[in-house]
Scaffold this active site. Structure first.
Site, short mmCIF file in Angstrom:
data_model
loop_
_atom_site.label_atom_id
_atom_site.label_comp_id
_atom_site.label_asym_id
_atom_site.label_seq_id
_atom_site.Cartn_x
_atom_site.Cartn_y
_atom_site.Cartn_z
N GLY A 197 0.83 -1.19 0.00
CA GLY A 197 0.00 0.00 0.00
C GLY A 197 0.87 1.25 0.00
O GLY A 197 2.10 1.19 -0.01
N GLY A 198 0.22 2.39 0.03
CA GLY A 198 0.96 3.64 0.07
C GLY A 198 1.41 4.11 -1.30
O GLY A 198 0.99 3.57 -2.33
N GLY A 250 6.72 -3.20 5.30
CA GLY A 250 6.81 -2.74 6.68
C GLY A 250 7.17 -1.28 6.81
O GLY A 250 6.43 -0.41 6.36
N CYS A 285 5.53 9.88 -0.39
CA CYS A 285 4.22 9.40 0.08
C CYS A 285 3.07 10.22 -0.47
O CYS A 285 1.96 10.18 0.06
CB CYS A 285 4.18 9.38 1.62
SG CYS A 285 5.48 8.38 2.36
#
Length: 275
Positions: free
Chosen positions: A89-90, A212, A230
């Site tokens: 994700g991200g 992670g 991000c």
């Protein structure tokens, strides 16, 4: 910054039960991203089959940009620097020397609570930062560990303009990649604005976590200036060394992070939140 780490042993940290730590490589032995990703997949399959315990890979990466599934084209490097598209994700981020990477591969109960797993990782890193005298915080709607900036009205003016007119806050088309060091993510501390100390991006497949966190210990944060880290345009990045104003090494930080990861991940009640 980001000097080679020679005091970190490679291999597994023995543990009679519970979470197992595996050191893949640091400093001169930093691991290329594709090799670490392959090792993640191997251990993920073994954990799903209950052939190994919950395992956290700890390492330093060779310099690389990676993009999560939600990354858009206007967040990538403008100069054609290669980016590895990944299944976490991200959005887009950078990994490289001076940054501690952790990949906890952990089996979660069903139904899986992804947010709770992210919060546990944040908690462990916040506790680790506190041991070095840095107050890490959460920001609503933005995962990771942050150093909070001053209130907008107290921040230093940029380019002679009051920050009330900060174009990043009003112009949806503003691009920090094109606007020089004044708006560079790596200078967020000088601007006294919110800055991310640790990024988190995960994937859960078959009830087992992958990917992670990355904790900026002493990297060259100008590597973030080529991208929109991000996908966040109105904040920047930080490092432990930068916040402390002194040199700090991954060898110094590693055992502290391990201690808090073990405490949080082993002692958490892995129960889904009530619906």
């Amino acid at each position: 910054m980001g000097a080679a780490v020679t005091a970190i042993s490679r291999g597994e940290t023995p543990a009679p039960e519970g979470l197992r730590f595996v050191h893949l490589g640091f400093g001169a032995d930093a691991v290329d991203y594709e090799s670490a990703w392959q090792e993640q997949r191997r251990i993920h399959a073994a954990r799903f089959a209950d052939e190994v315990p919950d395992t956290c890979l700890l390492l330093e990466h060779q310099s690389v940009y990676t993009a999560g599934r939600r990354t858009s084209d206007d967040e990538r490097p403008l100069d054609g620097t290669p980016v590895v598209d990944v299944d976490r994700g991200g959005k887009i981020t950078w990994h490289g020397p001076g940054q501690l990477i952790g990949y906890p591969i952990q089996k979660l109960p069903r139904p899986v609570d992804v947010v709770a797993h992210v919060r546990r990782l944040e908690e462990a890193l916040i506790r680790a930062c506190a041991e070095f005298g840095i107050e890490g915080s959460r920001v609503e709607g933005r995962s990771g560990v942050w150093v909070l900036g001053d209130p907008v009205e107290e921040r230093r003016a940029l380019g002679g303009l009051n920050l009330d007119f900060d174009p990043r806050l009003a112009d949806e088309l503003f691009d920090p990649r094109l606007n020089g060091p004044e708006y560079a993510p790596s200078n967020a501390g000088q601007r006294r604005e919110d800055r991310k100390l640790a990024a988190i991006g995960i994937r859960v497949a078959k009830g087992v976590t992958m990917h992670g966190f990355s904790l900026n210990v002493n990297p060259d944060n100008t590597s973030f200036d080529k991208i929109v880290p991000c996908g966040i345009r109105d904040a920047g990045v930080a490092s432990l060394a930068g916040e402390l104003g002194r040199e700090i090494t991954i060898a110094e930080v590693l055992p502290v992070v391990e201690k808090h990861l073990r405490d949080v991940l082993e002692n958490a009640e892995l129960l889904p939140r009530a619906v």
